[in-house]
Design a protein around this motif. Sequence first.
Motif, mmCIF file in Angstrom:
data_model
loop_
_atom_site.group_PDB
_atom_site.id
_atom_site.type_symbol
_atom_site.label_atom_id
_atom_site.label_comp_id
_atom_site.label_asym_id
_atom_site.label_seq_id
_atom_site.Cartn_x
_atom_site.Cartn_y
_atom_site.Cartn_z
ATOM 1 N N GLU A 1 5.735 -8.620 4.395
ATOM 2 C CA GLU A 1 5.745 -10.084 4.423
ATOM 3 C C GLU A 1 4.820 -10.621 5.512
ATOM 4 O O GLU A 1 4.115 -11.611 5.308
ATOM 5 C CB GLU A 1 7.181 -10.593 4.631
ATOM 6 N N ILE A 2 4.819 -9.977 6.675
ATOM 7 C CA ILE A 2 3.919 -10.382 7.757
ATOM 8 C C ILE A 2 2.458 -10.213 7.326
ATOM 9 O O ILE A 2 1.628 -11.108 7.514
ATOM 10 C CB ILE A 2 4.197 -9.562 9.032
ATOM 11 N N ILE A 3 2.159 -9.071 6.739
ATOM 12 C CA ILE A 3 0.779 -8.801 6.297
ATOM 13 C C ILE A 3 0.325 -9.839 5.286
ATOM 14 O O ILE A 3 -0.796 -10.361 5.356
ATOM 15 C CB ILE A 3 0.675 -7.376 5.715
ATOM 16 N N ARG A 4 1.178 -10.156 4.330
ATOM 17 C CA ARG A 4 0.817 -11.141 3.304
ATOM 18 C C ARG A 4 0.533 -12.504 3.917
ATOM 19 O O ARG A 4 -0.399 -13.205 3.501
ATOM 20 C CB ARG A 4 1.940 -11.251 2.271
ATOM 21 N N GLY A 5 1.328 -12.889 4.900
ATOM 22 C CA GLY A 5 1.103 -14.179 5.535
ATOM 23 C C GLY A 5 -0.215 -14.248 6.272
ATOM 24 O O GLY A 5 -0.945 -15.239 6.194
ATOM 25 N N VAL A 6 -0.548 -13.169 7.002
ATOM 26 C CA VAL A 6 -1.829 -13.131 7.727
ATOM 27 C C VAL A 6 -2.994 -13.080 6.750
ATOM 28 O O VAL A 6 -4.010 -13.769 6.926
ATOM 29 C CB VAL A 6 -1.867 -11.923 8.690
ATOM 30 N N GLU A 7 -2.867 -12.259 5.702
ATOM 31 C CA GLU A 7 -3.926 -12.159 4.699
ATOM 32 C C GLU A 7 -4.193 -13.514 4.046
ATOM 33 O O GLU A 7 -5.353 -13.872 3.779
ATOM 34 C CB GLU A 7 -3.530 -11.139 3.627
ATOM 35 N N GLN A 8 -3.149 -14.261 3.782
ATOM 36 C CA GLN A 8 -3.314 -15.575 3.149
ATOM 37 C C GLN A 8 -4.148 -16.504 4.017
ATOM 38 O O GLN A 8 -5.081 -17.166 3.536
ATOM 39 C CB GLN A 8 -1.932 -16.190 2.891
ATOM 40 N N ALA A 9 -3.827 -16.551 5.313
ATOM 41 C CA ALA A 9 -4.585 -17.417 6.221
ATOM 42 C C ALA A 9 -6.001 -16.887 6.433
ATOM 43 O O ALA A 9 -6.955 -17.666 6.514
ATOM 44 C CB ALA A 9 -3.860 -17.523 7.560
ATOM 45 N N ALA A 10 -6.157 -15.563 6.503
ATOM 46 C CA ALA A 10 -7.485 -14.973 6.723
ATOM 47 C C ALA A 10 -8.401 -15.212 5.535
ATOM 48 O O ALA A 10 -9.602 -15.470 5.701
ATOM 49 C CB ALA A 10 -7.344 -13.479 6.994
ATOM 50 N N ALA A 11 -7.842 -15.141 4.327
ATOM 51 C CA ALA A 11 -8.646 -15.364 3.128
ATOM 52 C C ALA A 11 -9.247 -16.771 3.130
ATOM 53 O O ALA A 11 -10.394 -16.971 2.717
ATOM 54 C CB ALA A 11 -7.805 -15.140 1.880
ATOM 55 N N ALA A 12 -8.472 -17.735 3.593
ATOM 56 C CA ALA A 12 -8.963 -19.116 3.642
ATOM 57 C C ALA A 12 -10.125 -19.264 4.618
ATOM 58 O O ALA A 12 -10.953 -20.167 4.473
ATOM 59 C CB ALA A 12 -7.829 -20.064 4.038
ATOM 60 N N GLU A 13 -10.203 -18.363 5.606
ATOM 61 C CA GLU A 13 -11.282 -18.392 6.600
ATOM 62 C C GLU A 13 -12.352 -17.342 6.322
ATOM 63 O O GLU A 13 -13.247 -17.133 7.139
ATOM 64 C CB GLU A 13 -10.698 -18.168 8.002
ATOM 65 N N ARG A 14 -12.234 -16.655 5.183
ATOM 66 C CA ARG A 14 -13.160 -15.581 4.798
ATOM 67 C C ARG A 14 -13.242 -14.514 5.886
ATOM 68 O O ARG A 14 -14.319 -14.024 6.239
ATOM 69 C CB ARG A 14 -14.546 -16.157 4.487
ATOM 70 N N ALA A 15 -12.089 -14.135 6.399
ATOM 71 C CA ALA A 15 -11.994 -13.098 7.424
ATOM 72 C C ALA A 15 -11.245 -11.893 6.874
ATOM 73 O O ALA A 15 -10.413 -12.022 5.967
ATOM 74 C CB ALA A 15 -11.279 -13.636 8.660
ATOM 75 N N ALA A 16 -11.542 -10.724 7.411
ATOM 76 C CA ALA A 16 -10.851 -9.495 7.037
ATOM 77 C C ALA A 16 -9.798 -9.166 8.085
ATOM 78 O O ALA A 16 -9.890 -9.589 9.246
ATOM 79 C CB ALA A 16 -11.844 -8.345 6.909
ATOM 80 N N VAL A 17 -8.776 -8.407 7.669
ATOM 81 C CA VAL A 17 -7.670 -8.059 8.554
ATOM 82 C C VAL A 17 -7.695 -6.559 8.834
ATOM 83 O O VAL A 17 -7.776 -5.750 7.914
ATOM 84 C CB VAL A 17 -6.313 -8.450 7.937
ATOM 85 N N VAL A 18 -7.651 -6.200 10.108
ATOM 86 C CA VAL A 18 -7.583 -4.802 10.526
ATOM 87 C C VAL A 18 -6.152 -4.514 10.969
ATOM 88 O O VAL A 18 -5.627 -5.168 11.872
ATOM 89 C CB VAL A 18 -8.551 -4.514 11.696
ATOM 90 N N LEU A 19 -5.486 -3.537 10.325
ATOM 91 C CA LEU A 19 -4.097 -3.202 10.625
ATOM 92 C C LEU A 19 -4.018 -2.064 11.625
ATOM 93 O O LEU A 19 -4.755 -1.076 11.533
ATOM 94 C CB LEU A 19 -3.350 -2.792 9.358
ATOM 95 N N SER A 20 -3.094 -2.187 12.572
ATOM 96 C CA SER A 20 -2.837 -1.111 13.531
ATOM 97 C C SER A 20 -1.334 -1.003 13.756
ATOM 98 O O SER A 20 -0.603 -1.994 13.641
ATOM 99 C CB SER A 20 -3.517 -1.373 14.879
#
Length: 348
Positions: free
Chosen positions: A89-108
């Motif tokens: 759920e956390i990942i999906r929320g960050v991905e949603q906001a990042a997509a709107a900014e055309r940014a990629a997400v790096v998971l650690s």
Amino acid sequence: MSASTEPEAVGTTDGRAASISSIAAEAGVSIPTVSKVLNGRPDVAADTRARVESVIERHRYQRRRARQSSRPALIDLVFHEMHSAWSTEIIRGVEQAAAAERAAVVLSELGGAHRPRQEWFDDLLTRRPLGVILVLAELDEGQRHQLATRNIPFVVVDTAGEQPPGVPVVGSANWAGGLAATRHLLGLGHRRIAVISGPTTMLCSRARVDGFRSALDAEGVVVEPDFVRYGNFFVDGGYAHGLALLDRPDRPTAIFAGSDFQALGVMRAARELGLSIPGDLSIVGYDDVQVTEWIGPPLTTVRQPLREMATTAAQMVFTLARGERPRNERIDLATELVVRQSTAPPKW
């Protein structure tokens, strides 16, 4: 690729400007060495790195925000520990906001630690992300300073402990959630109520227990010390504490499990002891992950808006990365009790 030798301008918080060359001169190192430190390159001796960082800190230098480049926009999302639906759920929320900014997400993942190792942190500086989101994790003073000097903002989600002033935090109303869960059980007529929260080192765990205690105190119900347990937020913690609480003659009639996964562990313990849910035992979870409405019986739980928390944190990072300040630096989103079929009035 070699480090840049250009005298990149570096600003200070009082508005003065200096170049990498002036930092290098004061630290007694070369310009490429300062550039390597600023870029998080690992090929700098520890004592040299510390000397350069000391100069940067002493003069409160801050790297000017870079102009738009061809480098991909990255957000680092750092979990102290990743586990199934909660993390999803956390990942999906960050991905949603990042997509709107055309940014990629790096998971650690930090392997259960609440603070990253310096080796990992050096790798992060090398990536030079737009910002960092820490989930149940935090940075030490030196790491916070290193991000600040490079204008890399960070936001903490569901903080493990109290954060220093100025650190943006997104969480939920944990005390209110613990209060609502316990009031629901009290309203059904339960008086022998136990709680299994998460680790005592986590602020959210303690807040949920505080809400539990407040609800009982308001009704004049004495809190039995042995009915207050601290688990690990996972199934095995709920199972172990569930067995200990339920395999006794004066067992509780209801348990507030502190997380949905611990509630699943309590359910297994109850069934192994021949107890029915909710006939013999009422259970309330916390989080409202998707599986809770499909198990038998469907779990009464406190909905924590995980996806919204993550989206809010990511939006704060992008705001900070643009050089703006968020309207609020501490945001606690509301929780909500979701009543299903795992709670009922006690038989006795």
